[in-house]
Design a protein around this motif. Structure first.
Motif, PDB file in Angstrom:
ATOM      1  N   ILE A  46      15.527 -13.116 -55.044  1.00 34.82           N
ATOM      2  CA  ILE A  46      16.586 -14.136 -55.289  1.00 34.82           C
ATOM      3  C   ILE A  46      16.056 -15.075 -56.213  1.00 34.82           C
ATOM      4  CG2 ILE A  46      18.319 -15.718 -54.598  1.00 34.82           C
ATOM      5  CD1 ILE A  46      18.749 -13.988 -52.124  1.00 34.82           C
ATOM      6  N   ALA A  47      15.071 -16.050 -55.868  1.00 28.66           N
ATOM      7  CA  ALA A  47      14.736 -17.240 -56.739  1.00 28.66           C
ATOM      8  C   ALA A  47      13.885 -16.867 -57.951  1.00 28.66           C
ATOM      9  CB  ALA A  47      13.627 -18.052 -55.713  1.00 28.66           C
ATOM     10  N   PHE A  48      13.555 -15.598 -57.959  1.00 27.96           N
ATOM     11  CA  PHE A  48      12.587 -15.138 -59.382  1.00 27.96           C
ATOM     12  C   PHE A  48      13.400 -14.119 -60.128  1.00 27.96           C
ATOM     13  CE2 PHE A  48       9.695 -16.761 -56.667  1.00 27.96           C
ATOM     14  CZ  PHE A  48       8.654 -17.351 -57.582  1.00 27.96           C
ATOM     15  N   PHE A  49      14.829 -14.209 -60.020  1.00 28.36           N
ATOM     16  CA  PHE A  49      15.961 -13.402 -60.670  1.00 28.36           C
ATOM     17  C   PHE A  49      15.652 -12.072 -60.510  1.00 28.36           C
ATOM     18  CE2 PHE A  49      15.446 -17.966 -62.438  1.00 28.36           C
ATOM     19  CZ  PHE A  49      16.785 -18.172 -62.586  1.00 28.36           C
ATOM     20  N   GLN A  50      15.029 -11.529 -59.550  1.00 27.60           N
ATOM     21  CA  GLN A  50      14.526 -10.028 -59.445  1.00 27.60           C
ATOM     22  C   GLN A  50      13.685  -9.641 -60.309  1.00 27.60           C
ATOM     23  OE1 GLN A  50      17.671  -7.414 -58.270  1.00 27.60           O
ATOM     24  NE2 GLN A  50      19.297  -9.081 -57.669  1.00 27.60           N
ATOM     25  N   THR A  51      12.865 -10.425 -60.720  1.00 26.19           N
ATOM     26  CA  THR A  51      11.718 -10.372 -61.513  1.00 26.19           C
ATOM     27  C   THR A  51      10.417 -10.075 -60.631  1.00 26.19           C
ATOM     28  OG1 THR A  51      11.113 -12.602 -61.897  1.00 26.19           O
ATOM     29  CG2 THR A  51      12.494 -11.219 -63.698  1.00 26.19           C
ATOM     30  N   LYS A  52      10.515 -10.509 -59.635  1.00 29.33           N
ATOM     31  CA  LYS A  52       9.313 -10.519 -58.351  1.00 29.33           C
ATOM     32  C   LYS A  52       9.569  -9.448 -57.277  1.00 29.33           C
ATOM     33  CE  LYS A  52       6.706 -12.996 -60.947  1.00 29.33           C
ATOM     34  NZ  LYS A  52       5.426 -12.611 -61.899  1.00 29.33           N
ATOM     35  N   GLY A  53      10.759  -9.121 -57.106  1.00 27.33           N
ATOM     36  CA  GLY A  53      11.460  -8.366 -56.186  1.00 27.33           C
ATOM     37  C   GLY A  53      12.655  -7.790 -56.360  1.00 27.33           C
ATOM     38  N   TRP A 127      14.703 -24.661 -56.389  1.00 28.99           N
ATOM     39  CA  TRP A 127      15.055 -25.747 -57.298  1.00 28.99           C
ATOM     40  C   TRP A 127      15.417 -25.236 -58.582  1.00 28.99           C
ATOM     41  CZ3 TRP A 127      17.772 -29.823 -55.594  1.00 28.99           C
ATOM     42  CH2 TRP A 127      17.423 -30.274 -54.239  1.00 28.99           C
ATOM     43  N   HIS A 128      14.273 -24.296 -59.110  1.00 26.85           N
ATOM     44  CA  HIS A 128      14.284 -24.020 -60.423  1.00 26.85           C
ATOM     45  C   HIS A 128      15.656 -23.017 -60.605  1.00 26.85           C
ATOM     46  CE1 HIS A 128      13.108 -22.489 -64.376  1.00 26.85           C
ATOM     47  NE2 HIS A 128      13.274 -21.213 -63.966  1.00 26.85           N
ATOM     48  N   HIS A 129      15.766 -22.045 -59.689  1.00 23.91           N
ATOM     49  CA  HIS A 129      16.755 -21.019 -59.602  1.00 23.91           C
ATOM     50  C   HIS A 129      18.335 -21.676 -59.554  1.00 23.91           C
ATOM     51  CE1 HIS A 129      19.429 -18.040 -58.217  1.00 23.91           C
ATOM     52  NE2 HIS A 129      18.771 -17.159 -58.636  1.00 23.91           N
ATOM     53  N   GLY A 130      18.325 -22.787 -58.913  1.00 22.93           N
ATOM     54  CA  GLY A 130      19.599 -23.466 -58.691  1.00 22.93           C
ATOM     55  C   GLY A 130      19.728 -24.575 -59.670  1.00 22.93           C
ATOM     56  N   ASN A 131      18.892 -24.606 -60.730  1.00 28.74           N
ATOM     57  CA  ASN A 131      18.956 -25.600 -61.697  1.00 28.74           C
ATOM     58  C   ASN A 131      19.308 -27.053 -61.198  1.00 28.74           C
ATOM     59  OD1 ASN A 131      18.924 -26.416 -64.499  1.00 28.74           O
ATOM     60  ND2 ASN A 131      21.258 -26.458 -64.537  1.00 28.74           N
ATOM     61  N   GLY A 132      18.216 -27.292 -60.156  1.00 30.14           N
ATOM     62  CA  GLY A 132      18.399 -28.839 -59.458  1.00 30.14           C
ATOM     63  C   GLY A 132      19.447 -29.010 -58.548  1.00 30.14           C
ATOM     64  N   THR A 137      27.310 -20.410 -53.369  1.00 30.27           N
ATOM     65  CA  THR A 137      28.016 -19.587 -54.040  1.00 30.27           C
ATOM     66  C   THR A 137      27.867 -19.363 -55.548  1.00 30.27           C
ATOM     67  OG1 THR A 137      29.924 -21.149 -54.311  1.00 30.27           O
ATOM     68  CG2 THR A 137      30.084 -19.584 -52.477  1.00 30.27           C
ATOM     69  N   GLY A 138      28.048 -18.359 -56.205  1.00 29.61           N
ATOM     70  CA  GLY A 138      27.877 -18.659 -57.636  1.00 29.61           C
ATOM     71  C   GLY A 138      26.434 -18.021 -57.820  1.00 29.61           C
ATOM     72  N   PRO A 139      26.462 -17.889 -59.269  1.00 29.58           N
ATOM     73  CA  PRO A 139      25.116 -17.012 -59.753  1.00 29.58           C
ATOM     74  C   PRO A 139      23.876 -17.683 -59.577  1.00 29.58           C
ATOM     75  CG  PRO A 139      26.207 -17.865 -61.669  1.00 29.58           C
ATOM     76  CD  PRO A 139      27.234 -18.061 -60.323  1.00 29.58           C
ATOM     77  N   GLN A 140      24.006 -19.139 -59.261  1.00 30.54           N
ATOM     78  CA  GLN A 140      22.848 -19.845 -58.996  1.00 30.54           C
ATOM     79  C   GLN A 140      22.382 -20.076 -57.522  1.00 30.54           C
ATOM     80  OE1 GLN A 140      23.489 -22.998 -61.624  1.00 30.54           O
ATOM     81  NE2 GLN A 140      21.803 -22.358 -63.270  1.00 30.54           N
ATOM     82  N   GLU A 141      23.171 -19.470 -56.459  1.00 31.46           N
ATOM     83  CA  GLU A 141      23.335 -19.568 -55.213  1.00 31.46           C
ATOM     84  C   GLU A 141      21.760 -19.207 -54.602  1.00 31.46           C
ATOM     85  OE1 GLU A 141      23.163 -17.738 -52.372  1.00 31.46           O
ATOM     86  OE2 GLU A 141      22.971 -15.748 -53.412  1.00 31.46           O
ATOM     87  N   THR A 142      21.313 -19.972 -53.625  1.00 30.19           N
ATOM     88  CA  THR A 142      19.982 -19.790 -52.842  1.00 30.19           C
ATOM     89  C   THR A 142      20.303 -19.572 -51.522  1.00 30.19           C
ATOM     90  OG1 THR A 142      19.619 -21.797 -53.095  1.00 30.19           O
ATOM     91  CG2 THR A 142      18.753 -20.389 -54.706  1.00 30.19           C
ATOM     92  N   ALA A 143      21.280 -19.967 -50.865  1.00 23.59           N
ATOM     93  CA  ALA A 143      21.641 -19.862 -49.501  1.00 23.59           C
ATOM     94  C   ALA A 143      21.427 -18.486 -48.766  1.00 23.59           C
ATOM     95  CB  ALA A 143      23.163 -20.363 -49.130  1.00 23.59           C
ATOM     96  N   SER A 144      21.826 -17.398 -49.571  1.00 24.94           N
ATOM     97  CA  SER A 144      21.548 -15.977 -49.162  1.00 24.94           C
ATOM     98  C   SER A 144      20.000 -15.599 -48.918  1.00 24.94           C
ATOM     99  CB  SER A 144      22.145 -15.128 -50.150  1.00 24.94           C
ATOM    100  OG  SER A 144      21.827 -14.944 -51.170  1.00 24.94           O
ATOM    101  N   ILE A 145      19.200 -16.442 -49.349  1.00 24.86           N
ATOM    102  CA  ILE A 145      17.622 -16.324 -49.101  1.00 24.86           C
ATOM    103  C   ILE A 145      17.511 -16.533 -47.644  1.00 24.86           C
ATOM    104  CG2 ILE A 145      15.323 -17.380 -49.335  1.00 24.86           C
ATOM    105  CD1 ILE A 145      16.113 -18.238 -52.184  1.00 24.86           C
TER     106      ILE A 145
END
Length: 333
Positions: A46-53, A127-132, A137-145
């Motif tokens: 999630i945090a690497f926009f699916q480029t690392k997993g 924090w980078h994925h969530g733009n600070g 919810t939304g495209p920048q969500e990180t809670a589902s990690i």
């Protein structure tokens, strides 16, 4: 020599002799290992926009995390790591009921600590994925990690049934793995087989809601996200989804336990001699056996009388694992 001497002194100073405390420490560590690998694999996706997993690496991480956790503490606490599994062991009388709430708390604690560890490990990426911001919810969500949430179109009822069926299948197969009268798993490979089982369930039943199957796996990290800055939305998202991964897996564990008893375990032919405990045993179950009971005949244990020992089972000098017992069917009234 100096290092060995230091470790010896440290062991004498820190060694805990209380069995319950030892089991709780092992259970915390096993759950921490399992959840750190599980959440870490989700963070990479999630945090690497699916480029690392991707979804495959995430599923593999969850399955291999289970295997690592069992190998970490299976011979000490049983490495339940899941209140649903602990409940199943209570239902078949392989685990005392009074320990159940203690293990639940310990498992949640291990999950909570692992969520904190993964948050620190991937702090910059999150924090980078969530733009600070920390969003749920939304495209920048990180809670589902950290915690599971249903797909937008999945209802509470469908998600609840998903977890009952998924956890039920998990427990049914684990019962088969642990049953000495069923197809035995080579000794020491049980955690590997369980990992493949978890992977198969994730691949086939993970789309609706992330396949939690474990109340501690979900509520511990969810509490962490609530406290760490994601806020109360972690409990309101998905029409108040948070309670489903707590309740449904427990119901699924009960259903799976009784289905295995009803369809398999109740129907074995009666045998005059007991099946050896080591046959098909698994490190997932760990019960205390006093040293006085080891080597005693069934007649001695039943009557309390002693008789000359005719045979003493050989003990492996290199074994450090506590005695384990195999699954037996529920007692008939």
């Amino acid at each position: 020599m100096g290092t060995t001497s230091f470790l010896t002194r440290a062991q004498r100073l820190l060694r805990i002799r209380n069995q319950l405390v030892r089991e709780c420490l092992a259970e915390v560590l096993a759950t921490f290992v399992m959840m750190t690998i599980t959440l870490g694999s989700a963070a990479q996706k999630i945090a690497f926009f699916q480029t690392k997993g991707n979804i495959i690496t995430s599923y593999l991480g969850g399955a291999l995390g289970v295997m690592a956790g069992i190998y970490t503490a299976g011979g000490i606490s049983g490495a339940h790591m899941n209140p649903a599994f602990s409940l199943a062991m209570c239902l078949i009388e392989q685990f005392p009921w009074w320990k159940f709430p203690i293990f639940v708390v310990v498992q949640i604690l291990g999950s909570f600590i692992s969520a904190a560890a993964v948050y620190v490990l991937y702090y910059d990426a999150i924090w980078h994925h969530g733009n600070g911001t920390l969003t749920v919810t939304g495209p920048q969500e990180t809670a589902s990690i950290f915690a599971t949430y249903p797909t937008d179109f999945v209802s509470i009822g469908n998600g609840f049934l998903d977890q009952v069926i998924g956890t039920g299948v998990l427990i049914i197969v684990v019962m088969g793995i642990m049953d000495p009268r069923n197809k035995p798993v080579p000794k020491g490979l049980e955690p590997v087989v369980v990992a493949f089982l978890v992977l198969s369930i994730e691949c086939s039943m993970g789309a609706n809601c992330g396949c939690p199957l474990n109340p501690a796996r979900d509520i511990g990290p969810r509490l962490f996200t609530y406290l760490a800055g994601w806020g109360p939305e972690v409990f309101s998202r998905g029409n108040g989804w948070w309670w489903v991964p707590l309740v449904a897996p427990l119901l699924g564990a009960a259903v799976g336990t009784y289905l295995y008893q009803l369809f398999v375990a109740f129907h074995y032919p009666e045998e005059k001699s007991e099946v050896p405990a080591e046959q098909g045993s698994i490190v997932l179950v760990n019960t205390a056996i006093s040293s006085a009971d080891i080597g005693m005949s069934p007649k001695e244990r039943d009557s309390g009388e002693t008789e000359p020992a005719k045979y003493t089972p050989p003990q492996s000098p290199s074994s450090t694992v506590s005695p384990t017992v195999a699954i037996t069917p529920l007692k008939e009234s």
